[in-house]
Design a protein around this motif. Structure first.
Motif, PDB file in Angstrom:
ATOM      1  N   LYS A   1       0.832  -1.207   0.000  1.00  0.00           N
ATOM      2  CA  LYS A   1       0.000   0.000   0.000  1.00  0.00           C
ATOM      3  C   LYS A   1       0.866   1.256   0.000  1.00  0.00           C
ATOM      4  O   LYS A   1       0.449   2.310  -0.477  1.00  0.00           O
ATOM      5  N   TYR A   2       2.069   1.132   0.555  1.00  0.00           N
ATOM      6  CA  TYR A   2       2.967   2.283   0.670  1.00  0.00           C
ATOM      7  C   TYR A   2       4.171   2.183  -0.261  1.00  0.00           C
ATOM      8  O   TYR A   2       4.865   3.170  -0.478  1.00  0.00           O
ATOM      9  N   ASN A   3       4.418   0.988  -0.768  1.00  0.00           N
ATOM     10  CA  ASN A   3       5.489   0.792  -1.748  1.00  0.00           C
ATOM     11  C   ASN A   3       4.903   0.010  -2.919  1.00  0.00           C
ATOM     12  O   ASN A   3       5.012  -1.214  -2.991  1.00  0.00           O
TER      13      ASN A   3
ATOM     14  N   SER B   1       6.572   0.105   6.647  1.00  0.00           N
ATOM     15  CA  SER B   1       5.551   0.901   5.955  1.00  0.00           C
ATOM     16  C   SER B   1       5.777   2.389   6.223  1.00  0.00           C
ATOM     17  O   SER B   1       5.613   3.226   5.329  1.00  0.00           O
ATOM     18  N   HIS B   2       6.160   2.702   7.446  1.00  0.00           N
ATOM     19  CA  HIS B   2       6.494   4.085   7.811  1.00  0.00           C
ATOM     20  C   HIS B   2       7.678   4.583   6.977  1.00  0.00           C
ATOM     21  O   HIS B   2       7.663   5.712   6.468  1.00  0.00           O
TER      22      HIS B   2
ATOM     23  N   ARG C   1       6.680   5.435   3.518  1.00  0.00           N
ATOM     24  CA  ARG C   1       5.920   6.685   3.436  1.00  0.00           C
ATOM     25  C   ARG C   1       6.794   7.916   3.617  1.00  0.00           C
ATOM     26  O   ARG C   1       6.572   8.943   2.979  1.00  0.00           O
ATOM     27  N   LYS C   2       7.794   7.823   4.490  1.00  0.00           N
ATOM     28  CA  LYS C   2       8.525   9.013   4.931  1.00  0.00           C
ATOM     29  C   LYS C   2       9.966   9.103   4.427  1.00  0.00           C
ATOM     30  O   LYS C   2      10.618  10.128   4.629  1.00  0.00           O
TER      31      LYS C   2
ATOM     32  N   ARG D   1      12.440  12.130   3.457  1.00  0.00           N
ATOM     33  CA  ARG D   1      11.965  12.888   2.295  1.00  0.00           C
ATOM     34  C   ARG D   1      12.196  14.386   2.457  1.00  0.00           C
ATOM     35  O   ARG D   1      12.532  15.072   1.488  1.00  0.00           O
TER      36      ARG D   1
END
Length: 245
Positions: free
Chosen positions: A139-141, A178-179, A182-183, A228
């Protein structure tokens, strides 16, 4: 990219989720799991012996055996479903056949100890299956496919351990990964993002900056990741330096 001008971003990365991932001790988890399994085995043996004696004395049915701590296959499945476990009856039966879920035959029927069911639920709260972990992580990658995900598990860049016959991934690990997705950027993603922002840099030059700690980053499973907002700051500084005064 401007030559002869050094850009250094001084920042310490304080990230609780990164710390949680890097401090994950699989050996400690294995030891704790081993202790649980030994206690479970002893407890299940006692329940099975008591149930067998009860049956031999009076040829009891499901309700009587349930009082001793044994549930029929159907009752076991329904119990897990009411507790929120998402599994088909066919898959559940397959796990019993493969003996990843211990069962005992009393008379002509097979039963499952309540302790085993509680352990299944406890494991489900702490770990994901490989497929579950992949579905959450992608979902995030979105660039990763299932085969590549399994490859990372095999190379231990995604921590996992075997419980019974299944390889499982700690929930904390997937939460942290997952974090990161996202970041943070991977090295390749960071370079691509810099190019999009108009900053030209070669991979070896970028990696030299990482080696010299001029760009804050973290190392997870042999791979380096850059926040990021660090890449945003780097791009802004590079563009500012490239403008004529």
């Amino acid at each position: 990219m401007p030559r002869g001008r050094r850009i250094v971003i001084n920042r310490k990365i304080n990230d609780e989720k990164i710390d949680r991932l890097t401090s994950l001790d699989l050996n400690d988890i294995r030891k704790r799991r081993g202790a649980v399994e030994r206690g479970l085995s002893s407890s299940i043996s006692s329940v099975m012996e008591a149930a067998q004696r009860t049956y031999e004395r009076s040829r009891t049915g499901d309700s009587e055996l349930k009082r001793t701590g044994l549930l029929s296959i159907q009752d076991s499945y329904e119990y897990l479903r009411t507790k929120g476990m998402d599994i088909s009856f066919r898959a559940f039966g397959g796990r019993i056949e493969r003996r990843s879920i211990p069962s005992v035959k009393v008379g002509k029927k097979r039963y499952i100890p309540m302790q085993s069911l509680e352990d299944i639920l406890a494991v489900g709260k702490e770990f994901y299956s490989i497929r579950e972990a992949y579905e959450l992580y992608k979902k995030y990658n979105r660039m990763i496919n299932y085969r590549a995900f399994i490859g990372r598990v095999e190379k231990s860049s995604i921590p996992s351990l075997k419980i019974g016959t299944k390889r499982l991934i700690p929930r904390d690990a997937i939460d942290s990964l997952s974090h990161i997705a996202r970041k943070y950027y991977s090295v390749s993603e960071a370079i691509k993002e810099l190019h999009v922002k108009g900053v030209e840099i070669k991979r070896n030059a970028f990696e030299r900056r990482l080696d010299r700690n001029r760009i804050p980053h973290v190392k997870i499973g042999g791979r380096r990741f850059i926040p990021r907002d660090v890449i945003d700051e780097l791009a802004d500084k590079e563009i500012a330096l490239s403008k004529p005064k």
